[in-house]
Design a protein around this motif. Structure first.
Motif, PDB file in Angstrom:
ATOM      1  N   ARG A   1      34.927  28.823  41.104  1.00 25.34           N
ATOM      2  CA  ARG A   1      33.930  29.951  41.045  1.00 25.34           C
ATOM      3  C   ARG A   1      34.729  31.106  40.714  1.00 25.34           C
ATOM      4  O   ARG A   1      33.978  32.100  40.058  1.00 25.34           O
ATOM      5  N   LYS A   2      35.912  31.291  41.374  1.00 30.56           N
ATOM      6  CA  LYS A   2      36.664  32.880  41.062  1.00 30.56           C
ATOM      7  C   LYS A   2      36.739  32.873  39.449  1.00 30.56           C
ATOM      8  O   LYS A   2      36.479  33.883  38.872  1.00 30.56           O
ATOM      9  N   LEU A   3      37.404  31.782  38.757  1.00 26.83           N
ATOM     10  CA  LEU A   3      37.623  32.008  37.288  1.00 26.83           C
ATOM     11  C   LEU A   3      36.301  32.435  36.550  1.00 26.83           C
ATOM     12  O   LEU A   3      36.211  33.051  35.639  1.00 26.83           O
ATOM     13  N   TYR A   4      35.376  31.620  37.001  1.00 26.59           N
ATOM     14  CA  TYR A   4      33.971  31.358  36.276  1.00 26.59           C
ATOM     15  C   TYR A   4      33.448  33.056  36.504  1.00 26.59           C
ATOM     16  O   TYR A   4      33.164  33.746  35.269  1.00 26.59           O
ATOM     17  N   TYR A   5      33.360  33.493  37.679  1.00 28.21           N
ATOM     18  CA  TYR A   5      33.038  34.979  37.781  1.00 28.21           C
ATOM     19  C   TYR A   5      33.805  36.068  37.005  1.00 28.21           C
ATOM     20  O   TYR A   5      33.402  36.823  36.505  1.00 28.21           O
ATOM     21  N   ASP A   6      35.102  35.679  37.077  1.00 30.09           N
ATOM     22  CA  ASP A   6      36.053  36.617  36.524  1.00 30.09           C
ATOM     23  C   ASP A   6      35.923  36.717  34.889  1.00 30.09           C
ATOM     24  O   ASP A   6      35.954  37.482  34.119  1.00 30.09           O
ATOM     25  N   MET A   7      35.642  35.296  34.285  1.00 34.60           N
ATOM     26  CA  MET A   7      35.397  35.316  32.999  1.00 34.60           C
ATOM     27  C   MET A   7      34.127  35.996  32.690  1.00 34.60           C
ATOM     28  O   MET A   7      34.139  36.815  31.290  1.00 34.60           O
ATOM     29  N   VAL A   8      33.228  35.954  33.405  1.00 33.92           N
ATOM     30  CA  VAL A   8      31.683  36.552  33.022  1.00 33.92           C
ATOM     31  C   VAL A   8      31.949  38.117  33.160  1.00 33.92           C
ATOM     32  O   VAL A   8      31.509  39.038  32.058  1.00 33.92           O
ATOM     33  N   GLU A   9      32.591  38.739  34.058  1.00 35.62           N
ATOM     34  CA  GLU A   9      33.147  40.111  34.166  1.00 35.62           C
ATOM     35  C   GLU A   9      33.981  40.654  33.081  1.00 35.62           C
ATOM     36  O   GLU A   9      33.697  41.391  32.603  1.00 35.62           O
ATOM     37  N   THR A  10      34.945  39.766  32.310  1.00 29.75           N
ATOM     38  CA  THR A  10      35.774  40.300  31.645  1.00 29.75           C
ATOM     39  C   THR A  10      35.253  40.339  30.176  1.00 29.75           C
ATOM     40  O   THR A  10      35.288  41.517  29.208  1.00 29.75           O
ATOM     41  N   ILE A  11      34.165  39.356  29.946  1.00 29.36           N
ATOM     42  CA  ILE A  11      33.467  39.338  28.521  1.00 29.36           C
ATOM     43  C   ILE A  11      32.542  40.791  28.824  1.00 29.36           C
ATOM     44  O   ILE A  11      32.468  41.243  27.722  1.00 29.36           O
ATOM     45  N   LYS A  12      31.716  40.819  29.974  1.00 29.67           N
ATOM     46  CA  LYS A  12      30.829  42.149  29.971  1.00 29.67           C
ATOM     47  C   LYS A  12      31.791  43.623  29.572  1.00 29.67           C
ATOM     48  O   LYS A  12      31.104  44.269  28.947  1.00 29.67           O
ATOM     49  N   LYS A  13      33.223  43.340  30.035  1.00 23.65           N
ATOM     50  CA  LYS A  13      33.727  44.640  29.773  1.00 23.65           C
ATOM     51  C   LYS A  13      34.285  44.661  28.344  1.00 23.65           C
ATOM     52  O   LYS A  13      34.991  45.784  27.936  1.00 23.65           O
TER      53      LYS A  13
ATOM     54  N   ALA B   1      48.880  38.095  30.003  1.00 25.27           N
ATOM     55  CA  ALA B   1      47.535  39.036  30.505  1.00 25.27           C
ATOM     56  C   ALA B   1      48.030  40.350  30.799  1.00 25.27           C
ATOM     57  O   ALA B   1      49.389  40.639  31.236  1.00 25.27           O
ATOM     58  N   GLY B   2      47.227  41.405  30.394  1.00 28.03           N
ATOM     59  CA  GLY B   2      47.905  42.897  30.574  1.00 28.03           C
ATOM     60  C   GLY B   2      49.169  43.338  29.799  1.00 28.03           C
ATOM     61  O   GLY B   2      49.793  43.976  30.619  1.00 28.03           O
ATOM     62  N   ARG B   3      49.165  42.992  28.820  1.00 26.95           N
ATOM     63  CA  ARG B   3      50.317  43.601  28.013  1.00 26.95           C
ATOM     64  C   ARG B   3      50.170  45.036  27.344  1.00 26.95           C
ATOM     65  O   ARG B   3      51.066  45.425  26.630  1.00 26.95           O
ATOM     66  N   GLY B   4      48.776  45.144  27.318  1.00 22.08           N
ATOM     67  CA  GLY B   4      48.540  46.652  26.666  1.00 22.08           C
ATOM     68  C   GLY B   4      48.236  47.783  27.822  1.00 22.08           C
ATOM     69  O   GLY B   4      49.066  47.528  29.013  1.00 22.08           O
ATOM     70  N   SER B   5      47.445  48.791  27.715  1.00 21.42           N
ATOM     71  CA  SER B   5      47.166  49.650  28.574  1.00 21.42           C
ATOM     72  C   SER B   5      46.096  49.207  29.725  1.00 21.42           C
ATOM     73  O   SER B   5      46.162  50.177  30.721  1.00 21.42           O
ATOM     74  N   LYS B   6      45.627  48.055  29.646  1.00 21.78           N
ATOM     75  CA  LYS B   6      44.584  47.570  30.767  1.00 21.78           C
ATOM     76  C   LYS B   6      45.294  46.620  31.778  1.00 21.78           C
ATOM     77  O   LYS B   6      46.342  45.817  31.346  1.00 21.78           O
ATOM     78  N   LYS B   7      45.200  46.708  32.910  1.00 23.07           N
ATOM     79  CA  LYS B   7      45.776  45.782  34.010  1.00 23.07           C
ATOM     80  C   LYS B   7      45.388  44.444  33.706  1.00 23.07           C
ATOM     81  O   LYS B   7      44.114  44.100  33.581  1.00 23.07           O
ATOM     82  N   GLY B   8      46.285  43.437  33.945  1.00 25.86           N
ATOM     83  CA  GLY B   8      45.915  41.930  33.843  1.00 25.86           C
ATOM     84  C   GLY B   8      45.997  41.228  34.830  1.00 25.86           C
ATOM     85  O   GLY B   8      46.312  41.608  36.020  1.00 25.86           O
ATOM     86  N   LYS B   9      45.351  39.898  34.910  1.00 25.78           N
ATOM     87  CA  LYS B   9      45.157  39.177  36.052  1.00 25.78           C
ATOM     88  C   LYS B   9      45.279  37.639  35.482  1.00 25.78           C
ATOM     89  O   LYS B   9      44.823  37.500  34.382  1.00 25.78           O
ATOM     90  N   ALA B  10      45.673  36.616  36.197  1.00 27.90           N
ATOM     91  CA  ALA B  10      45.925  35.306  35.966  1.00 27.90           C
ATOM     92  C   ALA B  10      45.475  34.648  36.985  1.00 27.90           C
ATOM     93  O   ALA B  10      45.768  34.901  38.330  1.00 27.90           O
ATOM     94  N   ILE B  11      44.515  33.437  36.811  1.00 26.05           N
ATOM     95  CA  ILE B  11      44.262  32.501  37.909  1.00 26.05           C
ATOM     96  C   ILE B  11      44.852  31.188  37.609  1.00 26.05           C
ATOM     97  O   ILE B  11      44.397  30.557  36.403  1.00 26.05           O
ATOM     98  N   ILE B  12      45.323  30.561  38.434  1.00 24.59           N
ATOM     99  CA  ILE B  12      46.061  29.334  38.315  1.00 24.59           C
ATOM    100  C   ILE B  12      45.139  28.283  39.251  1.00 24.59           C
ATOM    101  O   ILE B  12      45.009  28.399  40.628  1.00 24.59           O
ATOM    102  N   GLN B  13      44.576  27.299  38.564  1.00 21.59           N
ATOM    103  CA  GLN B  13      43.964  26.180  39.302  1.00 21.59           C
ATOM    104  C   GLN B  13      44.767  25.093  39.626  1.00 21.59           C
ATOM    105  O   GLN B  13      45.141  24.487  38.651  1.00 21.59           O
ATOM    106  N   THR B  14      44.649  24.601  40.880  1.00 19.50           N
ATOM    107  CA  THR B  14      45.704  23.392  41.095  1.00 19.50           C
ATOM    108  C   THR B  14      45.116  22.653  42.184  1.00 19.50           C
ATOM    109  O   THR B  14      44.405  23.104  43.286  1.00 19.50           O
ATOM    110  N   TYR B  15      45.425  21.373  42.218  1.00 14.85           N
ATOM    111  CA  TYR B  15      45.183  20.564  43.526  1.00 14.85           C
ATOM    112  C   TYR B  15      46.286  20.768  44.398  1.00 14.85           C
ATOM    113  O   TYR B  15      46.473  19.945  45.433  1.00 14.85           O
TER     114      TYR B  15
END
Length: 723
Positions: free
Chosen positions: A403-415, A583-597
């Motif tokens: 759910r977190k990755l999906y939400y953040d993908m939606v928000e990233t695309i919006k921006k 992620a975040g190699r330019g002027s904008k802050k980056g984030k990474a989401i790691i999914q694991t069992y």
């Protein structure tokens, strides 16, 4: 004069020199490729001169043809060293020194030429008969010389007009060498050196370009290692010397090549397998002639015929692609170290996630450690989150995206920002995992995951050979929800289209990168067309620098933990850290989401904390207890043949003969027990190799070949995988 010749053959019984006479009309030197008669074969064989002497005790046939010089004395020394270290024929090592495309056929790839025209000095211009001839001559008087097609195009004349001028001795035709240019489609703009920060300056100033020494440039992702490489090479070039730069993946080459071309221009040569044979041949010849001062390429570029070498740089030195999986099974880091000593030049190893063996040497003082602890970007390191996919499953989410990755993908695309999604597919074998508790069955003796063999319905340890029946109930929690773990990029692409129907997606994997320049086309499209999501495998995990990528998602982060290998934790840490670092190699802050069992695995925790040293401390302690590299070498001997019983007996014979000298495990079927109709058995040795130990194995190989001609044997030192 007699020449000692190594014949171009993989047959072990031909791994020796043969004497040939040198006809008076041939000038030969060591390193020259020759054509020789061999045995009773009708077809002549390619060979390489490795020594010249005055006489031979044998009656010798003569060399038929002498071709070009393909290696020098120093490179021959490297080939001999490789032959001993990696238990291969000398001819196998020499093949790496030969111009691409000419290994099996001297004339397989030829220099490309083009017909040019020039005025003959002192020609009688009064013989010009008409206006067309006059236009052609005037054009040549202005340009001195030109290719035929240019004259025909610019002054509108036919070939017959030029032939008439040639007949009247006014012009002459000649063949000019044309180099096939892999950069011709690039529009490269000149760049100047960047101002280095204090950390970068200290690192650059610490590298002594006057002597053989090994350096580890350990810097976090985005810390500016490439700029140090560029300025180090600039110093070397100004000192009248040359450079070799190795990169691990073909997908990395476009971006790093552009950086070097923009800084150094046409003195850069590129060598990798995606070039055409003609392009590779021409790049090789440009290097050999001295026109190219900087060589960039993958593993085999270390053997480029560069003169006056001044520095060797290996970027992403931890990468597994630096170890060859085919004969000769060499590690380019070992070869580079040998060359560093031979040519008295520095060797620089760069990585944000160093190989554990390399870092161990650095801490012990065998390698000088240079650290870059901070990103050059003001935004700093990306924020890393770990999502427990067991909780997602327990609450009804059966998709590939938390759910977190999906939400953040939606928000990233919006921006209007971009996303990279990484599916970790390292390893080929299927493993069994409980979907409720995340338990993976491991060998109790070796602490590596056991591999599922479907045909036998058994789990097998690829180190000691221990087997067990595949469980239907989880031995950890009793759940029946055991499954064969695995997923593919095509399936993920379909899910993205289903759940994010308005998002643009581009996929980068083995299937989409088969064509020429496919990697560069995909990466340029992602960047220039502002595509929302780049979905890919390991080829997107490192080296790429996209300013607008602010979100990285890692799917199935556990995959590399379950590859049946003692390096599983190391590879997991390296891959996840590298991909998160996109992620975040330019002027904008980056984030990474790691999914694991498996969120509690120490390698995944270390990635979240972005703490290599914590990871290293845990890993090195475990390896010391279990006697894994760097505390030993692992040598794998694989026996193969069409009759399984004979293969098994050969492996047992080997085991009996070497067990008094080595720590050796009993023979067992190889993980892939049959390939192309041949059965495979394997013997594993754990021992710190030395010259004496190498000789024991070499002597065994020699005696083995005399008695078991129907069985093949392959020896691999510190292999990447245990197949």
């Amino acid at each position: 004069m007699i020449a000692e010749v190594v014949v171009n053959s993989a047959a072990k019984e031909l791994n020796r020199v043969f004497d040939y006479g040198v006809p008076n009309n041939l000038d030969v030197v060591v390193g020259m490729r020759v054509l020789v008669p061999f045995g009773y074969r009708k077809q002549n064989e390619i060979g390489y001169i490795v020594k010249l002497k005055e006489s031979s005790p044998y009656k010798c046939k003569d060399i038929i043809k002498a071709d070009e010089i393909v290696f020098d004395e120093e490179k021959l020394e490297i080939a001999k060293w490789m032959s001993k270290k990696y238990f291969c024929n000398l001819s196998d090592a020499i093949k790496l020194l030969v111009p691409p495309g000419t290994t099996n056929d001297v004339d397989a790839v030829k220099a490309k030429t083009e017909k040019w025209v020039s005025i003959i000095q002192g020609a009688d211009l009064a013989l010009i008969k008409n206006e067309k001839q006059k236009r052609a001559v005037d054009f040549l008087l202005d340009n001195i010389e030109a290719p035929i097609y240019e004259i025909m195009e610019y002054v509108d004349v036919s070939v017959n007009v030029l032939k008439t001028l040639e007949k009247n001795k006014i012009i002459e035709f000649k063949e000019n060498r044309i180099y096939r240019d892999p950069f011709k489609s690039k529009n490269i703009k000149k760049t100047l050196p960047y101002e280095l920060n204090d950390e970068q300056k200290r690192a650059l100033e610490s590298i002594d370009i006057e002597k053989s020494k090994e350096y580890l440039l350990y810097g976090v992702t985005g810390s500016g290692k490439t700029e140090i490489y560029l300025q180090l090479i600039d110093k070397v070039i100004k000192n009248g010397k040359t450079a070799i730069v190795l990169v691990p993946e073909i997908s990395l080459t476009p971006q790093i090549t552009d950086r070097f071309l923009s800084r150094f221009g046409n003195i850069v040569a590129i060598l990798h397998s995606r070039l055409s044979k003609g392009e590779r041949y021409d790049e090789w010849q440009k290097i050999k002639s001295g026109k190219s001062k900087i060589v960039i390429g993958a593993r085999s570029a270390i053997f480029a015929p560069i003169k006056n070498l001044g520095v060797i740089i290996i970027d992403e030195e931890h990468d597994s692609s630096y170890k060859s999986e085919t004969i000769p099974k060499y590690d380019v880091r070992d070869v580079a170290k040998k060359m560093s000593e031979l040519y008295n030049v520095p060797l620089v190893l760069g990585s944000a996630t160093p190989d554990v063996r390399t870092y161990y040497k650095a801490l012990n003082g065998d390698i000088e450690l240079l650290e870059l602890k901070n990103r050059i970007s003001t935004q700093g390191m990306p924020e890393i989150s770990v999502v427990d996919m067991r909780n997602e499953l327990a609450t009804g989410n059966k998709t590939a995206f938390s759910r977190k990755l999906y939400y953040d993908m939606v928000e990233t695309i919006k921006k209007g920002e971009q996303i990279m999604l990484f599916l970790n597919r390292r390893g080929y074998s299927t493993f069994i995992m409980c979907r409720d508790c995340g338990h993976v069955v491991k060998c109790k003796e070796c602490d590596v995951s056991m591999t599922y063999h479907m045909t036998e319905n058994k789990l097998i340890c690829h180190y000691c050979g221990k087997t067990m029946t595949s469980p239907t109930i989880c031995p950890e929690c009793g759940s029946t929800r055991i499954r064969y773990f695995g997923s593919g990029t095509q399936k993920i692409e379909q899910e993205l289209k289903k759940y994010l129907p308005n998002a643009s997606v581009i996929r980068m994997d083995v299937d989409t990168t088969k064509g020429k320049n496919a990697h560069e086309i995909i990466l340029n499209k992602f960047k220039n067309e502002n595509i929302n999501i780049l979905l890919g495998t390991q080829m997107i995990a490192k080296g790429h620098d996209f300013e607008n990528v602010t979100l990285v998602g890692v799917l199935a982060a556990d995959s590399s933990l379950n590859i049946g290998d003692y390096k599983a934790n190391e590879r997991t840490y390296q891959l996840l850290t590298q991909v998160a670092g996109r992620a975040g190699r330019g002027s904008k802050k980056g984030k990474a989401i790691i999914q694991t069992y498996l969120p509690d695995e120490f390698s995944i925790k270390a990635v979240k904390e972005q703490n290599y040293k914590n990871f290293y401390d845990t890993e090195i302690n475990m390896r010391e207890k279990l006697n894994y590299p760097p505390f030993c070498d692992i040598i794998v001997a694989v026996f193969s043949g069409t009759e399984e019983e004979k293969v098994k007996l050969a492996s047992e014979d080997f085991y009996k003969k070497v067990k008094e000298y080595f720590e050796v495990y009993q023979p067992a079927p190889a993980p892939i027990s049959k390939i192309n109709g041949e059965y495979r058995w394997r013997v594993l040795i754990k021992e710190k190799l030395s010259d004496d130990k190498n000789k024991i194995l070499s002597d065994y190989l020699e005696s083995f070949l005399k008695t078991k001609s129907d069985i093949k044997i392959s020896i691999d030192v510190n292999p990447n995988n245990m197949s």
